[in-house]
Structure formats: C-alpha cells, structure tokens
Design an enzyme around this catalytic site. Structure first.
Site, mmCIF file in Angstrom:
data_model
loop_
_atom_site.group_PDB
_atom_site.id
_atom_site.type_symbol
_atom_site.label_atom_id
_atom_site.label_comp_id
_atom_site.label_asym_id
_atom_site.label_seq_id
_atom_site.Cartn_x
_atom_site.Cartn_y
_atom_site.Cartn_z
ATOM 1 N N HIS A 19 0.681 -1.390 -0.141
ATOM 2 C CA HIS A 19 -0.005 -0.095 -0.148
ATOM 3 C C HIS A 19 0.750 1.277 0.068
ATOM 4 O O HIS A 19 0.556 2.389 0.412
ATOM 5 C CB HIS A 19 -0.875 -0.110 1.008
ATOM 6 C CG HIS A 19 -2.241 -1.043 1.053
ATOM 7 N ND1 HIS A 19 -3.191 -1.055 0.170
ATOM 8 C CD2 HIS A 19 -2.136 -2.286 1.474
ATOM 9 C CE1 HIS A 19 -3.909 -2.101 0.232
ATOM 10 N NE2 HIS A 19 -3.159 -2.896 0.787
ATOM 11 N N ASP A 21 2.582 1.854 -3.148
ATOM 12 C CA ASP A 21 2.556 2.290 -4.403
ATOM 13 C C ASP A 21 1.111 3.156 -4.947
ATOM 14 O O ASP A 21 1.196 3.864 -6.048
ATOM 15 C CB ASP A 21 2.797 1.268 -5.262
ATOM 16 C CG ASP A 21 1.590 0.503 -5.804
ATOM 17 O OD1 ASP A 21 0.654 0.210 -4.656
ATOM 18 O OD2 ASP A 21 1.440 -0.557 -6.517
ATOM 19 N N GLY A 107 -2.946 -12.830 -3.541
ATOM 20 C CA GLY A 107 -1.745 -11.777 -3.423
ATOM 21 C C GLY A 107 -0.570 -12.101 -4.042
ATOM 22 O O GLY A 107 0.339 -11.530 -3.601
ATOM 23 N N SER A 109 -0.310 -11.991 -7.515
ATOM 24 C CA SER A 109 -0.413 -11.453 -8.636
ATOM 25 C C SER A 109 -0.655 -12.276 -9.891
ATOM 26 O O SER A 109 -0.195 -12.123 -10.884
ATOM 27 C CB SER A 109 0.811 -10.573 -9.072
ATOM 28 O OG SER A 109 1.202 -9.662 -8.199
ATOM 29 N N SER A 110 -1.811 -13.104 -9.543
ATOM 30 C CA SER A 110 -2.192 -13.806 -10.730
ATOM 31 C C SER A 110 -2.729 -12.909 -11.915
ATOM 32 O O SER A 110 -2.620 -13.203 -13.085
ATOM 33 C CB SER A 110 -3.430 -14.694 -10.317
ATOM 34 O OG SER A 110 -4.400 -14.326 -9.811
ATOM 35 N N ASP A 153 2.844 -4.944 -9.579
ATOM 36 C CA ASP A 153 2.653 -6.072 -9.830
ATOM 37 C C ASP A 153 3.302 -6.395 -11.360
ATOM 38 O O ASP A 153 4.047 -7.284 -11.758
ATOM 39 C CB ASP A 153 1.445 -6.498 -9.847
ATOM 40 C CG ASP A 153 0.866 -6.383 -7.997
ATOM 41 O OD1 ASP A 153 1.630 -6.099 -7.381
ATOM 42 O OD2 ASP A 153 -0.132 -6.787 -7.784
ATOM 43 N N TYR A 202 -10.047 -2.516 -1.200
ATOM 44 C CA TYR A 202 -8.678 -2.210 -1.757
ATOM 45 C C TYR A 202 -8.745 -0.606 -2.341
ATOM 46 O O TYR A 202 -7.958 0.149 -1.970
ATOM 47 C CB TYR A 202 -8.422 -2.839 -2.948
ATOM 48 C CG TYR A 202 -7.145 -2.395 -3.835
ATOM 49 C CD1 TYR A 202 -6.037 -2.993 -3.071
ATOM 50 C CD2 TYR A 202 -7.084 -1.610 -4.783
ATOM 51 C CE1 TYR A 202 -4.733 -2.561 -3.621
ATOM 52 C CE2 TYR A 202 -5.986 -1.365 -5.329
ATOM 53 C CZ TYR A 202 -4.703 -1.851 -4.987
ATOM 54 O OH TYR A 202 -3.522 -1.226 -5.413
HETATM 55 C C1 GLA Z 1 -2.170 -5.224 -5.164
HETATM 56 C C2 GLA Z 1 -1.867 -3.961 -6.153
HETATM 57 C C3 GLA Z 1 -0.409 -3.365 -6.176
HETATM 58 C C4 GLA Z 1 -0.624 -2.823 -4.563
HETATM 59 C C5 GLA Z 1 -0.651 -3.943 -3.510
HETATM 60 C C6 GLA Z 1 -0.524 -3.334 -2.063
HETATM 61 O O1 GLA Z 1 -1.385 -6.164 -5.431
HETATM 62 O O2 GLA Z 1 -2.204 -4.490 -7.544
HETATM 63 O O3 GLA Z 1 -0.444 -2.194 -6.807
HETATM 64 O O4 GLA Z 1 -1.094 -1.649 -4.358
HETATM 65 O O5 GLA Z 1 -2.037 -4.624 -3.973
HETATM 66 O O6 GLA Z 1 0.715 -3.163 -1.827
#
Ligand code: GLA
Length: 338
Positions: A19, A21, A107, A109-110, A153, A202
C-alpha cells in the site's frame, strides 16, 4: 506455417512495501517461479483472440477490436480484453491456451501475470520498454475490472531477475536489483482466506493513502508532526502506515544487500503489524498464521503480502526451517519464445 509462440509471465511476492504504490512509494517485490503461460498460434487471416484456460472455466472468444472489456465473459477474459483494448490496432489475432501455476486471487499477482503474458502475446513484437508495458498492463486491469491497482505487480513480473528482489521507486519507476542472501529462503504459505480485490476495500485503502498525501504532501518525507496534522483518524493512520512502510522498505533493501536476513525479518514483522493496526487490511487467519510462523525456529519474519484481506503470507527463513508452504525462488521476468 503458422507462427507459434510461448509466453511465460511470473507472479510475484512482495517482501515488504505494501500500500505504498498508491502514493509513489518504495516497494520490494520479486518475481517468483510460479507463472502464467500462453501458448498460441498467431492468426494472419482473422481478427479474433481465442483462448482456453486450464484454471478457470470457459473459452474466451474475443473479436478485435474488443467491445467493452468489463462485459466480457468468462470473467478471466476481462484481463485479456483490457490489454487488447489498451493495445488497440496493435493487438494481433491469436488462438491458444492459458495455463498457470500462480494461485488465483491470493496476493501473488495472478492478474498481473495474466495481463503481462497477454500483452507480450498480443503485442506483435512492438519495441515497448518494460515500464511502458507495465503501465499498459496496469491501465488494462483498471479498465477491465475497475480495481485502481498500482504499477508494482506488472513491473515485478516484467523486470524480475533471478536471485534478486527488486527495489522499485514507484514515482520515478526506477528498478534496482537487490541480491538475496544465499543463506535465506523465501517461503509462501496460504492463510486459507478468501479474497476479492475487486471489492471496495482495496479502493478504500487507496483513497485513505491518497487523502493523507493530499494533506501532508510526499508521504516518504513527512514528519511525525506533519502526520498529526491530519484530522481524520483513518486517514491519519493510513498516512502513518505509508510513511513508516517506506522507511522499512529502504532499511530492508539495505539489510538484504548486507546479507542481514534477521533484520529484514524484523522489518517484515513491523510491516505486518502496521498493515494490521494502521491500515486494517489483515484478517484473523493471516494474523494467526504470521504469529505461528514467527514462533518457529529459523524463521526471521513473516507478513501478509500484496493487498491483504486474505491470501498468502510470505516468510523469510533459514533454509529448510519450515515444513509448511512452498519455497519460492526469485526468477527472471516475463519472456517470449518460439
Ligand atoms: C495489489 C496491487 C498493487 C499494490 C498492492 C498493495 O497487489 O495490484 O499495486 O497496491 O496490492 O501493496
């Protein structure tokens, strides 16, 4: 002979810096050896993207140019459609198959692995650089599913380097590789929680972070006094999280480079506590798991990774310390072959 290609795009685990970015902060992810692969044939005589998936049901049949990506069925095809829409006329037609070893919605990044693989498959070799492609994938996901995600990601998936974490400044989008110590292992463990990033949580946390930055300016430089000027309690806490998390990322990158895994582990635990207490993105299942993992001998630290609200936990350990979870290795970024 039709042209056949194979694109592999890794998922990522974020070691620390969550959190951050939303407001151009520091992050420290690494691409992992779990990936999404697209094997396909390029079609010269058609204007369609046809893909099947081994993980999610249904066959995607998408005419080019794509209609509104948000209405595409099956749902996973929206990410593909988002990328095709962003590429516009540069998107080429293809037919093939998507397979993936990245757990969906955990979490890791699929979704970025899918958008990155799609971008490299659809983009007929256009000389886009890594940052431009990552930004395209970020816009594609925002457009396709309405999640206001950051650049971390897709950039981690594209810029991965074997044996290295990536220190990313999400303001300048500069990527600095940081070698991982040989004597440490990165382990991911499933908390069993269900996660729906597309939900409003989110977006809500992103809004809190942005509001904090709107009051104090650059959250990387804000002082404790600056932060106490924020009147709304939730926004103030978010500002404190982001400010502290940015410092922890830089300290962790330094410690990693010195091979000081114990210090990185301590920073990971502080990061977890901050995400739990100041940003409220953890769950009881994740908190229990982090606590259990940290109590095992040889575990330097553990924390939630990515957006939170469920999903996988990341731990930094001495080799072989844990009998649960999966050891992940820092891998090279996305590639095209064939
Ligand atoms: C997800 C988003 C990222 C980032 C994270 C939290 O993975 O895609 O850009 O904000 O949450 O760090």
């Amino acid at each position: 002979m039709p042209t056949r290609i194979r694109v592999v795009a890794p998922g990522r685990v974020n070691l620390i810096g969550d959190h951050t970015d939303h407001t151009g902060g520091w992050v420290l992810p690494m691409a992992i050896d779990l990936a999404t692969t697209i094997e396909c044939e390029i079609l010269d005589d058609d204007r369609i993207v046809e893909l099947s998936s081994d993980q999610a049901g249904g066959v995607l049949s998408l005419p080019l140019p794509v209609p509104d990506p948000r209405r595409v069925e099956p749902g996973w095809g929206r990410y593909v459609a988002g990328v095709a829409a962003e590429l516009g006329d540069a998107a080429r037609a293809l037919r093939g198959r998507v397979t993936s070893t990245v757990p969906v919605g955990g979490g890791l990044s699929s979704s970025a692995a899918l958008t990155v693989a799609t971008a490299l498959a659809l983009d007929g070799g256009a000389e886009r650089d890594v940052v431009a492609t990552a930004a395209l994938c970020q816009r594609a996901e925002q457009r396709a599913v309405g999640v206001p995600c950051g650049i971390m990601d897709p950039l981690a998936s594209l810029a991965g380097i074997e044996g290295h974490a990536l220190l990313i400044d999400t303001t300048s989008v500069e990527v600095t590789p940081v070698a991982l110590p040989e004597a440490a292992e990165v382990v991911i463990v499933d908390s069993g929680g269900v996660r729906a990033l597309a939900g409003s949580e989110y977006a809500d946390r992103r809004r809190r972070c942005e509001q904090a930055a709107a009051v104090v300016g650059d959250l990387r430089r804000a002082s404790t006094d600056d932060l106490s000027d924020i009147s709304d309690a939730e926004v103030r806490s978010a500002g404190r999280h982001v400010n502290g998390e940015n410092r922890r990322v830089l300290a962790a990158a330094d410690a990693l480079a010195r091979g000081d895994a114990a210090s990185v582990g301590r920073l990971m635990v502080e990061s977890h506590e901050s995400l739990r207490d100041l940003l409220d993105v953890s769950t009881p299942a994740i908190d229990r798991l982090v606590e259990d993992l940290c109590a095992q001998p040889g575990v330097h630290g553990a924390r939630l990774t990515g957006a939170g609200f469920g999903g996988w936990v990341v731990a930094l350990t001495e080799p072989g310390a844990l009998s649960v979870g999966r050891v992940v290795r820092a891998s090279a970024g996305a590639s095209v072959s064939g």
